[in-house]
Design a protein around this motif. Structure first.
Motif, PDB file in Angstrom:
ATOM      1  N   GLU A 182      11.799  11.061  14.660  1.00  0.00           N
ATOM      2  CA  GLU A 182      12.521  10.108  15.514  1.00  0.00           C
ATOM      3  C   GLU A 182      11.850   8.748  15.477  1.00  0.00           C
ATOM      4  O   GLU A 182      12.526   7.706  15.385  1.00  0.00           O
ATOM      5  N   ALA A 183      10.508   8.729  15.534  1.00  0.00           N
ATOM      6  CA  ALA A 183       9.789   7.453  15.512  1.00  0.00           C
ATOM      7  C   ALA A 183      10.000   6.731  14.183  1.00  0.00           C
ATOM      8  O   ALA A 183      10.135   5.501  14.149  1.00  0.00           O
ATOM      9  N   ARG A 184      10.057   7.488  13.111  1.00  0.00           N
ATOM     10  CA  ARG A 184      10.273   6.871  11.799  1.00  0.00           C
ATOM     11  C   ARG A 184      11.670   6.264  11.712  1.00  0.00           C
ATOM     12  O   ARG A 184      11.858   5.185  11.139  1.00  0.00           O
ATOM     13  N   LEU A 185      12.661   6.942  12.292  1.00  0.00           N
ATOM     14  CA  LEU A 185      14.012   6.387  12.306  1.00  0.00           C
ATOM     15  C   LEU A 185      14.053   5.109  13.131  1.00  0.00           C
ATOM     16  O   LEU A 185      14.670   4.108  12.723  1.00  0.00           O
ATOM     17  N   ALA A 186      13.402   5.113  14.287  1.00  0.00           N
ATOM     18  CA  ALA A 186      13.395   3.926  15.138  1.00  0.00           C
ATOM     19  C   ALA A 186      12.741   2.740  14.428  1.00  0.00           C
ATOM     20  O   ALA A 186      13.222   1.605  14.519  1.00  0.00           O
ATOM     21  N   THR A 187      11.642   3.003  13.724  1.00  0.00           N
ATOM     22  CA  THR A 187      10.956   1.928  13.006  1.00  0.00           C
ATOM     23  C   THR A 187      11.832   1.355  11.904  1.00  0.00           C
ATOM     24  O   THR A 187      11.956   0.132  11.744  1.00  0.00           O
ATOM     25  N   GLU A 188      12.464   2.250  11.124  1.00  0.00           N
ATOM     26  CA  GLU A 188      13.352   1.778  10.061  1.00  0.00           C
ATOM     27  C   GLU A 188      14.521   1.001  10.643  1.00  0.00           C
ATOM     28  O   GLU A 188      14.882  -0.069  10.136  1.00  0.00           O
ATOM     29  N   ALA A 189      15.095   1.510  11.722  1.00  0.00           N
ATOM     30  CA  ALA A 189      16.258   0.854  12.326  1.00  0.00           C
ATOM     31  C   ALA A 189      15.896  -0.536  12.831  1.00  0.00           C
ATOM     32  O   ALA A 189      16.654  -1.501  12.636  1.00  0.00           O
ATOM     33  N   ALA A 190      14.743  -0.644  13.494  1.00  0.00           N
ATOM     34  CA  ALA A 190      14.326  -1.941  14.015  1.00  0.00           C
ATOM     35  C   ALA A 190      14.150  -2.955  12.891  1.00  0.00           C
ATOM     36  O   ALA A 190      14.526  -4.124  13.023  1.00  0.00           O
ATOM     37  N   SER A 191      13.607  -2.513  11.778  1.00  0.00           N
ATOM     38  CA  SER A 191      13.408  -3.435  10.657  1.00  0.00           C
ATOM     39  C   SER A 191      14.725  -3.876  10.047  1.00  0.00           C
ATOM     40  O   SER A 191      14.860  -5.023   9.586  1.00  0.00           O
ATOM     41  N   LEU A 192      15.727  -3.006  10.067  1.00  0.00           N
ATOM     42  CA  LEU A 192      17.012  -3.335   9.455  1.00  0.00           C
ATOM     43  C   LEU A 192      17.798  -4.355  10.270  1.00  0.00           C
ATOM     44  O   LEU A 192      18.594  -5.114   9.712  1.00  0.00           O
ATOM     45  N   VAL A 193      17.620  -4.361  11.594  1.00  0.00           N
ATOM     46  CA  VAL A 193      18.392  -5.281  12.433  1.00  0.00           C
ATOM     47  C   VAL A 193      17.565  -6.489  12.863  1.00  0.00           C
ATOM     48  O   VAL A 193      18.073  -7.361  13.574  1.00  0.00           O
ATOM     49  N   LYS A 246      22.135  -3.244   3.558  1.00  0.00           N
ATOM     50  CA  LYS A 246      21.015  -2.748   4.355  1.00  0.00           C
ATOM     51  C   LYS A 246      21.082  -1.231   4.516  1.00  0.00           C
ATOM     52  O   LYS A 246      20.059  -0.536   4.449  1.00  0.00           O
ATOM     53  N   LEU A 247      22.279  -0.716   4.738  1.00  0.00           N
ATOM     54  CA  LEU A 247      22.412   0.733   4.879  1.00  0.00           C
ATOM     55  C   LEU A 247      22.027   1.458   3.594  1.00  0.00           C
ATOM     56  O   LEU A 247      21.490   2.569   3.633  1.00  0.00           O
ATOM     57  N   GLU A 248      22.306   0.833   2.456  1.00  0.00           N
ATOM     58  CA  GLU A 248      21.916   1.446   1.192  1.00  0.00           C
ATOM     59  C   GLU A 248      20.402   1.610   1.108  1.00  0.00           C
ATOM     60  O   GLU A 248      19.903   2.532   0.460  1.00  0.00           O
ATOM     61  N   ALA A 249      19.664   0.719   1.781  1.00  0.00           N
ATOM     62  CA  ALA A 249      18.203   0.793   1.783  1.00  0.00           C
ATOM     63  C   ALA A 249      17.664   1.658   2.922  1.00  0.00           C
ATOM     64  O   ALA A 249      16.446   1.885   2.995  1.00  0.00           O
ATOM     65  N   ALA A 250      18.550   2.139   3.789  1.00  0.00           N
ATOM     66  CA  ALA A 250      18.129   2.935   4.948  1.00  0.00           C
ATOM     67  C   ALA A 250      17.939   4.391   4.531  1.00  0.00           C
ATOM     68  O   ALA A 250      18.707   5.277   4.923  1.00  0.00           O
ATOM     69  N   LYS A 251      16.914   4.643   3.759  1.00  0.00           N
ATOM     70  CA  LYS A 251      16.728   5.972   3.178  1.00  0.00           C
ATOM     71  C   LYS A 251      16.383   7.028   4.223  1.00  0.00           C
ATOM     72  O   LYS A 251      16.747   8.193   4.070  1.00  0.00           O
ATOM     73  N   TRP A 252      15.674   6.624   5.284  1.00  0.00           N
ATOM     74  CA  TRP A 252      15.339   7.630   6.295  1.00  0.00           C
ATOM     75  C   TRP A 252      16.566   7.976   7.137  1.00  0.00           C
ATOM     76  O   TRP A 252      16.793   9.156   7.457  1.00  0.00           O
ATOM     77  N   ALA A 253      17.378   6.992   7.493  1.00  0.00           N
ATOM     78  CA  ALA A 253      18.617   7.276   8.222  1.00  0.00           C
ATOM     79  C   ALA A 253      19.514   8.193   7.396  1.00  0.00           C
ATOM     80  O   ALA A 253      20.129   9.128   7.922  1.00  0.00           O
ATOM     81  N   GLU A 254      19.598   7.931   6.097  1.00  0.00           N
ATOM     82  CA  GLU A 254      20.382   8.803   5.230  1.00  0.00           C
ATOM     83  C   GLU A 254      19.795  10.201   5.202  1.00  0.00           C
ATOM     84  O   GLU A 254      20.539  11.203   5.278  1.00  0.00           O
ATOM     85  N   ALA A 255      18.464  10.299   5.130  1.00  0.00           N
ATOM     86  CA  ALA A 255      17.818  11.607   5.097  1.00  0.00           C
ATOM     87  C   ALA A 255      18.053  12.369   6.396  1.00  0.00           C
ATOM     88  O   ALA A 255      18.280  13.588   6.379  1.00  0.00           O
ATOM     89  N   VAL A 256      18.020  11.662   7.525  1.00  0.00           N
ATOM     90  CA  VAL A 256      18.291  12.307   8.810  1.00  0.00           C
ATOM     91  C   VAL A 256      19.731  12.824   8.847  1.00  0.00           C
ATOM     92  O   VAL A 256      19.997  13.946   9.302  1.00  0.00           O
ATOM     93  N   PHE A 264      13.771  21.246  10.611  1.00  0.00           N
ATOM     94  CA  PHE A 264      14.409  19.955  10.384  1.00  0.00           C
ATOM     95  C   PHE A 264      13.406  19.047   9.681  1.00  0.00           C
ATOM     96  O   PHE A 264      12.447  18.558  10.286  1.00  0.00           O
ATOM     97  N   LYS A 265      13.600  18.823   8.390  1.00  0.00           N
ATOM     98  CA  LYS A 265      12.665  18.044   7.576  1.00  0.00           C
ATOM     99  C   LYS A 265      13.447  17.026   6.749  1.00  0.00           C
ATOM    100  O   LYS A 265      13.799  17.276   5.595  1.00  0.00           O
ATOM    101  N   PRO A 266      13.745  15.864   7.310  1.00  0.00           N
ATOM    102  CA  PRO A 266      14.483  14.853   6.542  1.00  0.00           C
ATOM    103  C   PRO A 266      13.797  14.466   5.239  1.00  0.00           C
ATOM    104  O   PRO A 266      14.474  14.058   4.279  1.00  0.00           O
ATOM    105  N   GLU A 267      12.488  14.600   5.189  1.00  0.00           N
ATOM    106  CA  GLU A 267      11.767  14.189   3.984  1.00  0.00           C
ATOM    107  C   GLU A 267      12.172  14.985   2.756  1.00  0.00           C
ATOM    108  O   GLU A 267      11.932  14.550   1.615  1.00  0.00           O
ATOM    109  N   ARG A 268      12.807  16.137   2.947  1.00  0.00           N
ATOM    110  CA  ARG A 268      13.243  16.923   1.785  1.00  0.00           C
ATOM    111  C   ARG A 268      14.304  16.170   0.964  1.00  0.00           C
ATOM    112  O   ARG A 268      14.556  16.509  -0.191  1.00  0.00           O
ATOM    113  N   TRP A 269      14.940  15.162   1.592  1.00  0.00           N
ATOM    114  CA  TRP A 269      15.992  14.421   0.908  1.00  0.00           C
ATOM    115  C   TRP A 269      15.494  13.167   0.209  1.00  0.00           C
ATOM    116  O   TRP A 269      16.274  12.466  -0.433  1.00  0.00           O
ATOM    117  N   LEU A 270      14.217  12.863   0.341  1.00  0.00           N
ATOM    118  CA  LEU A 270      13.651  11.702  -0.328  1.00  0.00           C
ATOM    119  C   LEU A 270      13.179  12.067  -1.727  1.00  0.00           C
ATOM    120  O   LEU A 270      13.052  13.247  -2.065  1.00  0.00           O
TER     121      LEU A 270
END
Length: 472
Positions: A292-303, A312-322, A377-383
């Motif tokens: 969750e913290a990683r998603l929040a950090t990525e989201a804050a940087s995108l906006v 920007k969404l194309e670069a949001a790899k953690w949001a996509e992984a989630v 729940f391991k979003p990192e499996r999608w990276l």
């Protein structure tokens, strides 16, 4: 398991019917066949258990009628993707929901009929679909931020209905350029409940009566879109980016009613599944704070430097992984059905026309032979190549179905999910009252999370007014 007497009665009357299927494993049938396994249990849990106990194919008996539960990727591909797919229709669900939907969309059309022509009309099948998707990110971000503002004013939130309305409103912006009145949402829900009553009924459909004023509500719901289409034809706004306006510019000869039916049908096709995917994602993120913290950090940087964009969404790899991991571990649609339109060979046996084929993704999405640590729940499996190894619609990952009849709105759903996850995570922390497994019901063919309650905790981020101003 049925007792000896029950099994004996079944064999006495239907033993001869069992012999051609002796090569297939499955539970012993009783008076009700094996239908009793599904009484009081979630069908996806039963199908997943069959996968663990019997392997890739399980013989079931719906009373005296044989059927199959498929947990084998190759057999599922044969039904969904091979040239033989034309032998297998969608099953009872089409007839169950048809009164609430229409015959103008591919959703309930038969493969043997005009499905190809109707599929080609769907917005997601148009050559401008990708460009239209890119145009929706900003408007959906604003709509989602407005919904977050409203939810922040509430106390305890039941997230399943709350995120359903958030999703409906974001879909509306993409469909017609603005949120729709409450009455349209209420009409949509009445039509959905009517369809759900037919899906879950144990009686023949002819005995399932529609709710009061059903026909008037249906006419009003789809009529709302007809009225908007006619108004849009008069305005002819060349800058409007929504589906309706884009369709009218690209295909001005389309019939108003057909377009209205497609616009209205989009909500039935995706609002429930997309919203419960969000519920599942935030439930899992509460269980795994680092994710969750990683998603929040990525989201804050995108906006941080302006509104969201498709790039920007194309670069949001953690949001996509989630999003992918939520679709893997808690897919909204976990059992799909097919029915042979005529006697068909499958899994080494001859299935009579009309037999039930149940296709489960729950077991395959969590198959320990394929997925390391599958229950976690391991979003990192999608990276780092994960989405290439297990793309949407592949053997062990098909939350939107497989093959040509897979959900035509999958790309839109993924764009919405990434926009919603990023927007919400940048604005608030979703705090749930419990991270225990939530109760799962069933509504309109989609898993229904129950008891997922909590509140939103605001982060230091701009409100929807700021988002709207920066998007202008």
């Amino acid at each position: 398991m049925p007792n000896a007497l029950s099994r004996g009665i079944f064999n006495l009357f239907f033993g001869a019917k069992r012999k051609p299927f002796a090569s297939l494993p499955g539970p012993q049938p009783g008076i009700l066949g094996t239908a009793g396994d599904f009484l009081g249990a979630s069908p996806w849990d039963v199908c997943a258990r069959y996968g663990r106990e019997y392997g890739g194919v399980t013989l079931i008996w719906m009373g005296p009628n044989p059927g199959l539960v498929l947990n084998d990727p190759a057999l599922i591909a044969e039904v969904y993707e091979s040239p033989r797919r034309m032998e297998f229709e969608k099953g009872n669900i089409s007839e169950q929901i048809r009164p609430s939907t229409t015959t103008d969309t591919a959703f309930t059309a038969e493969l043997r009929g005009d499905w190809v022509q109707k599929r080609a009309l769907e917005p997601g099948a148009q050559p401008w679909a990708t460009e239209w998707l890119a145009d929706q990110v900003g408007p959906m971000q604003v709509a989602i931020s407005e919904s977050v503002d409203a939810l922040l004013k509430q106390g305890t939130i039941d997230f399943t209905p709350a995120l359903r309305r958030l999703t409906f409103d974001a879909f509306s912006v993409a469909q017609v350029g603005e949120k729709l009145p409450d009455q349209v949402f209420e009409d949509f829900m009445l039509l959905a409940r009517a369809a759900d009553a037919r899906i879950q009924s144990k009686l023949p459909l002819k005995f399932v009566k529609p709710p009061k004023d059903f026909e008037a509500v249906k006419a009003r719901f789809y009529g709302h879109f007809v009225d908007r289409i006619r108004e849009a034809r008069k305005r002819q706004d060349p800058g409007a980016m929504d589906v309706m306006s884009r369709y009218l510019r690209e295909t001005p000869g389309i019939d108003d009613q057909v377009l209205a039916h497609m616009l209205g049908g989009t909500y039935f096709g995706g609002a429930f599944s997309s919203s419960v995917t969000l519920v599942g994602a935030f439930h899992q993120l509460n269980k795994y704070p680092e994710a969750e913290a990683r998603l929040a950090t990525e989201a804050a940087s995108l906006v941080a430097d302006g509104p969201l964009t498709f790039q920007k969404l194309e670069a949001a790899k953690w949001a996509e992984a989630v999003a992918y991991e939520a679709l893997r571990i808690l897919p909204a649609v976990r059992v799909m059905t097919r029915t042979p339109s005529k006697d068909a060979q499958l899994a080494g046996v001859t299935l009579p026309a009309g037999s039930m084929i149940m296709i489960s993704n729950q077991h395959l999405h969590r198959d320990p032979a394929h997925w390391p640590d599958p229950e976690t729940f391991k979003p990192e499996r999608w990276l780092d190549g994960g989405t290439t190894q297990d793309p949407l619609g592949s053997g062990h990952f098909f939350p939107f179905g497989r093959g040509p009849r897979a959900c035509v709105g999958a790309d839109f759903a993924m764009t919405f999910l990434k926009t919603a996850l990023t927007t919400i995570a940048s604005r608030v922390k979703v705090h749930l009252d419990s991270t225990e497994p939530f109760e799962e019901g069933f509504f309109f063919g989609v898993v229904l999370p129950k008891g997922v309650t909590g509140k939103l905790v605001e982060r230091a981020a701009p409100s929807s007014e700021n988002v709207r101003a920066r998007s202008a």
